[in-house]
Design a protein around this motif. Structure first.
Motif, PDB file in Angstrom:
ATOM      1  N   SER A 120       0.806  -1.218   0.000  1.00 25.54           N
ATOM      2  CA  SER A 120       0.000   0.000   0.000  1.00 25.54           C
ATOM      3  C   SER A 120       0.843   1.274   0.000  1.00 25.54           C
ATOM      4  N   GLY A 121       2.119   1.145   0.348  1.00 21.95           N
ATOM      5  CA  GLY A 121       2.974   2.318   0.425  1.00 21.95           C
ATOM      6  C   GLY A 121       4.092   2.266  -0.591  1.00 21.95           C
ATOM      7  N   VAL A 122       5.160   2.998  -0.300  1.00 18.52           N
ATOM      8  CA  VAL A 122       6.313   3.043  -1.197  1.00 18.52           C
ATOM      9  C   VAL A 122       7.130   1.755  -1.030  1.00 18.52           C
ATOM     10  N   PHE A 123       7.400   1.103  -2.153  1.00 18.49           N
ATOM     11  CA  PHE A 123       8.218  -0.112  -2.149  1.00 18.49           C
ATOM     12  C   PHE A 123       9.631   0.287  -2.545  1.00 18.49           C
ATOM     13  N   VAL A 124      10.577   0.063  -1.632  1.00 20.93           N
ATOM     14  CA  VAL A 124      11.948   0.530  -1.847  1.00 20.93           C
ATOM     15  C   VAL A 124      12.922  -0.643  -1.811  1.00 20.93           C
ATOM     16  N   VAL A 125      13.806  -0.683  -2.793  1.00 18.77           N
ATOM     17  CA  VAL A 125      14.934  -1.622  -2.794  1.00 18.77           C
ATOM     18  C   VAL A 125      16.187  -0.761  -2.876  1.00 18.77           C
ATOM     19  N   GLU A 126      16.898  -0.635  -1.759  1.00 14.88           N
ATOM     20  CA  GLU A 126      18.025   0.296  -1.698  1.00 14.88           C
ATOM     21  C   GLU A 126      19.244  -0.222  -2.445  1.00 14.88           C
ATOM     22  N   ASP A 127      19.487  -1.532  -2.387  1.00 19.92           N
ATOM     23  CA  ASP A 127      20.659  -2.117  -3.054  1.00 19.92           C
ATOM     24  C   ASP A 127      20.220  -3.428  -3.686  1.00 19.92           C
TER      25      ASP A 127
ATOM     26  N   PHE B  39      19.014   0.654  -7.582  1.00 24.92           N
ATOM     27  CA  PHE B  39      18.057   1.190  -6.611  1.00 24.92           C
ATOM     28  C   PHE B  39      16.692   1.295  -7.297  1.00 24.92           C
ATOM     29  N   TYR B  40      15.651   0.980  -6.539  1.00 29.14           N
ATOM     30  CA  TYR B  40      14.280   1.074  -7.069  1.00 29.14           C
ATOM     31  C   TYR B  40      13.364   1.599  -5.970  1.00 29.14           C
ATOM     32  N   ALA B  41      12.456   2.496  -6.344  1.00 33.39           N
ATOM     33  CA  ALA B  41      11.387   2.932  -5.446  1.00 33.39           C
ATOM     34  C   ALA B  41      10.123   3.109  -6.278  1.00 33.39           C
ATOM     35  N   GLY B  42       9.043   2.451  -5.872  1.00 38.62           N
ATOM     36  CA  GLY B  42       7.802   2.519  -6.640  1.00 38.62           C
ATOM     37  C   GLY B  42       6.586   2.667  -5.744  1.00 38.62           C
ATOM     38  N   VAL B  43       5.590   3.406  -6.239  1.00 41.34           N
ATOM     39  CA  VAL B  43       4.333   3.627  -5.525  1.00 41.34           C
ATOM     40  C   VAL B  43       3.206   3.000  -6.345  1.00 41.34           C
ATOM     41  N   PRO B  44       2.347   2.168  -5.735  1.00 40.34           N
ATOM     42  CA  PRO B  44       1.226   1.602  -6.486  1.00 40.34           C
ATOM     43  C   PRO B  44       0.305   2.698  -7.027  1.00 40.34           C
ATOM     44  N   LEU B  45      -0.137   2.510  -8.261  1.00 37.75           N
ATOM     45  CA  LEU B  45      -1.114   3.409  -8.879  1.00 37.75           C
ATOM     46  C   LEU B  45      -2.467   2.710  -8.860  1.00 37.75           C
ATOM     47  N   ARG B  46      -3.466   3.406  -8.326  1.00 38.26           N
ATOM     48  CA  ARG B  46      -4.790   2.785  -8.188  1.00 38.26           C
ATOM     49  C   ARG B  46      -5.776   3.389  -9.174  1.00 38.26           C
TER      50      ARG B  46
ATOM     51  N   CYS C 273       7.479   4.712 -10.701  1.00 39.36           N
ATOM     52  CA  CYS C 273       8.725   4.307 -10.052  1.00 39.36           C
ATOM     53  C   CYS C 273       9.892   5.153 -10.521  1.00 39.36           C
ATOM     54  N   ILE C 274      10.918   5.190  -9.681  1.00 40.33           N
ATOM     55  CA  ILE C 274      12.198   5.812 -10.026  1.00 40.33           C
ATOM     56  C   ILE C 274      13.278   4.758  -9.863  1.00 40.33           C
ATOM     57  N   ILE C 275      14.301   4.821 -10.719  1.00 41.97           N
ATOM     58  CA  ILE C 275      15.365   3.811 -10.745  1.00 41.97           C
ATOM     59  C   ILE C 275      16.710   4.503 -10.874  1.00 41.97           C
ATOM     60  N   ASP C 276      17.662   4.041 -10.082  1.00 35.51           N
ATOM     61  CA  ASP C 276      19.047   4.504 -10.209  1.00 35.51           C
ATOM     62  C   ASP C 276      19.918   3.287 -10.473  1.00 35.51           C
ATOM     63  N   ARG C 277      21.055   3.512 -11.092  1.00 36.67           N
ATOM     64  CA  ARG C 277      21.958   2.395 -11.376  1.00 36.67           C
ATOM     65  C   ARG C 277      22.901   2.116 -10.207  1.00 36.67           C
ATOM     66  N   ASN C 278      22.885   2.987  -9.211  1.00 33.79           N
ATOM     67  CA  ASN C 278      23.705   2.803  -8.019  1.00 33.79           C
ATOM     68  C   ASN C 278      22.812   2.676  -6.789  1.00 33.79           C
ATOM     69  N   PRO C 279      23.241   1.950  -5.784  1.00 32.30           N
ATOM     70  CA  PRO C 279      22.461   1.866  -4.544  1.00 32.30           C
ATOM     71  C   PRO C 279      22.320   3.247  -3.906  1.00 32.30           C
ATOM     72  N   ARG C 280      21.214   3.464  -3.223  1.00 35.42           N
ATOM     73  CA  ARG C 280      21.000   4.722  -2.515  1.00 35.42           C
ATOM     74  C   ARG C 280      19.852   4.548  -1.533  1.00 35.42           C
ATOM     75  N   GLU C 281      19.604   5.570  -0.728  1.00 36.54           N
ATOM     76  CA  GLU C 281      18.499   5.549   0.223  1.00 36.54           C
ATOM     77  C   GLU C 281      17.433   6.553  -0.216  1.00 36.54           C
TER      78      GLU C 281
END
Length: 321
Positions: free
Chosen positions: A84-91, A112-119, A130-138
């Motif tokens: 239901s919230g932000v799904f984050v994969v830091e590394d 790095f990946y961070a995504g929010v469900p769209l309803r 979602c936003i994606i980076d090629r390097n790990p981050r917080e």
């Protein structure tokens, strides 16, 4: 690699997704504006509006990504829509769920990946921003709030899309929405040699109801007609209002015999409604049912034309009685 689970209400979720009529459509500035903004705000190379289909993820808007779609089994978004919230994969390379994922080990090299469900307007999750980076981050708390705000902007655009394909009065697909969905279903039927039958319906004496009892009564008649018809259809059947007193249903994986059974049940629903004396008017209908023939019907318009002609013949025959 851990593949994402199916959503607990996957059939309903997919129905909500397809009702939006966005899959495999052209890029639109209203969505691209948001993904460009996400890339700038978070200083990331990739941002996506992803729609999660049955076995693929398809990108309605993409910044920094060449491909238009990919397997759902490899998707990070498939995991994100389950929450239901932000799904984050830091590394991603250090996360056992994704370390050997081809999107991590190969292109685009997700770190790095961070995504929010769209309803969708009915609350079903149909994809992600979602936003994606090629390097790990917080991702800090304020950043999470910003990403949620951007996702809300996308959801507002999804709501606008649904309004454009939905009949305001009855809540079923309007002509535009029905034709788009039905054409896709016919392509599926042709590809997989599936049967389908179109039922063209006309609410008889609608003008008389309007003239005798007023337009509010006419609106109630249309709403009652739709409510009773939906009661006889499966969730997988397409149903729409073409305009005025004309309605149409496309029954997939159904031949003429099932269509006639649906019509008989609907006639029974109307008979019970009329006998109950709930309204000052009675509901009657004419219909035409046409089974899809790929050799004869190039498009949904061909089916509609034949169904309309059959319905008109039935109406003319009934008027002579």
């Amino acid at each position: 690699m851990q593949e994402p689970d199916a959503h607990p209400e996957e059939s309903r979720r997919l129905a909500s997704l397809r009702a939006l009529e966005l899959l495999d459509t052209r890029p639109e500035e209203r969505f691209d504006r948001i993904t460009r903004m996400a890339c700038r705000l978070f200083d990331v190379p990739i941002s996506l509006v992803t729609l999660l289909d049955e076995d693929r993820q398809w990108f309605k808007s993409r910044q920094g990504m060449n491909r238009e779609q990919g397997p759902r089994a490899e998707s990070f978004c498939g995991h994100a829509v389950l929450g239901s919230g932000v799904f984050v994969v830091e590394d991603a390379a250090a996360d056992p769920r994704f370390a050997d994922n081809p999107l991590v080990t190969g292109r685009p090299g997700i770190g790095f990946y961070a995504g929010v469900p769209l309803r969708a307007p009915d609350g079903m999750p149909v994809g992600t921003l979602c936003i994606i980076d090629r390097n790990p981050r917080e991702l800090g708390g304020e950043d999470e709030k910003t990403l949620v705000d951007l996702a809300a902007m996308v959801e507002r655009e999804l709501a606008v899309t649904e309004l454009a394909t939905t009949d305001d009065l009855t809540g079923v697909s309007n002509r535009r929405g029905f034709l788009a969905r039905a054409q896709r279903n016919l392509r599926m039927c042709r590809k997989h040699s599936m049967r389908a039958t179109l039922v063209f319906l006309d609410l008889d004496r609608f003008k008389e109801i309007n003239d005798r009892f007023g337009h509010e009564a006419g609106d109630r008649a249309l709403v009652d007609f739709v409510r009773l018809m939906r009661r006889t259809l499966r969730n997988s059947d397409l149903f729409g209002r073409l305009g005025g007193d004309e309605f149409v249903a496309l029954l997939v994986e159904s031949g003429r015999e099932r269509a006639e059974e649906v019509i008989r049940r609907f006639a029974g629903e109307l008979e019970a409604f009329n006998a109950g004396g709930r309204r000052e008017y009675a509901l009657h209908f004419s219909h035409g049912a046409v089974e899809y023939d790929p050799g004869r019907h190039e498009s949904i318009e061909d089916l509609l034309a034949e169904g309309d002609e059959l319905m008109f013949r039935h109406k003319r025959r009934d008027d002579r009685k």
